[in-house]
Design a protein around this motif. Structure first.
Motif: not given
Length: 314
Positions: A68-81, A159-167
């Motif tokens: 799924r490519g670079p990790n700023w994509n929601r489908k990338a970055c350790g997703s189930d996909l 971008s990948a997590c749709d928000g700031d995890p600290s907030v």
């Protein structure tokens, strides 16, 4: 030179066709398979050659999926996909080649180290051994570290997590789901895991050393874990406390990248070496090629120094 191809395979989770670079081994007998994973911001145009060439030397199958490519994509970055893509890449190779299923290996550095550790925890039954270099093991922690140090990877995570995890609690849940630390305990006793990083990473590099050490702690017996105080010291000072300094036989495969800390626990090993945000192909392949499913781990990096190193940039 063995033939190499750009191929597509069906990812089982969403039944989409996903691309990969692929080089089959020569001959008709079952051969080992290496799955190699790209770095955080990379795609199929980067970093394939160091893996391909060393697999050719050993006559291994090698596949390099996009997942799924670079990790700023929601489908990338350790997703189930991502998990589905990497699992399906293995199934693709097994469907078109004879694979020695006792020797299926996984390797990656930086973002590829993140995905390698994630797969060690989420699908340990697949891998004979996993070699992860300078990995991100905790997405929320790395978000905060990058934000404090003004590295733009924190924006990728948001971008990948749709928000700031600290907030945002929903973004925090996404970060947890995408983090190897959530799953690594599931790898205990099921696959061999070797994790390495350079002592200067986080200073001359983007991933603090603690990501490697905390990942090891999740795989290690309680008595073998590295304390939070020692991890803080190592990250702050770019040095190993005297009581943790490696005093074993010189590891020739590391060459000038001297081993500074090394610890083994069960089926896991951690190494901190004199270097930065680097993947060292010599000890990576020297280690992997000695591992066979069902046999005890061979904690040896080989004896040959490979002069090339892979700078794990973006």
């Amino acid at each position: 030179m063995n033939e190499q191809y750009e191929v597509t395979f069906i990812s089982k989770l969403d039944e989409t066709r996903q691309p990969a670079l692929f080089m089959p081994a020569s001959g008709d007998e079952p051969r080992p398979l290496l799955v190699a994973l790209h770095t955080w911001s990379a795609d199929l145009t980067q970093s394939w050659e160091p893996y391909r060439s060393r697999c050719e030397q050993r006559n291994w199958h090698c596949i390099y999926p996009l997942f799924r490519g670079p990790n700023w994509n929601r489908k990338a970055c350790g997703s189930d996909l991502v998990v589905s893509d990497i699992e399906s890449a293995v199934e693709y190779v097994k469907s078109v080649c004879k694979v020695d299923e006792s020797r299926i290996y996984l390797i990656g550095g930086s973002g590829g180290g993140h995905a390698s550790l994630l797969m060690a925890g989420r699908a340990p039954q697949i891998w004979t051994a996993v070699s992860a270099w300078c990995p991100i093991s905790d997405i929320a922690r790395w978000h905060d570290e990058c934000k404090r140090s003004n590295r733009n990877y924190f924006e990728h995570i948001e971008s990948a997590c749709d928000g700031d995890p600290s907030v945002s609690s929903s973004a925090a849940a996404q970060a947890k789901r995408r983090s190897p630390v959530t799953y690594l305990a599931s790898a205990i006793g099921k696959t061999i895991v070797d994790i390495g990083t350079g002592i200067h990473d986080g200073h001359k590099g983007s991933v603090p050393v603690g990501h490697t050490l905390r990942a090891f702690n999740l795989l290690a017996a309680p008595e073998d874990r590295i304390s939070a105080e020692d991890i803080d010291f190592i990250e702050k000072n770019e040095a190993i406390p005297e009581h943790l300094q490696y005093k074993g036989e010189e590891d020739r495969a590391y060459g000038p990248y001297k081993v500074l800390l090394r610890r083994v626990s069960g089926m896991a090993r951690v190494t901190v070496f004199e270097g930065g945000h680097d993947l060292l192909p010599g000890p990576a392949f020297g280690f992997l090629e000695q591992q066979t499913r069902g046999a005890a781990p061979v904690w040896n990096s080989g004896i040959d120094y490979d002069m090339e190193k892979s700078k794990l940039g973006k």
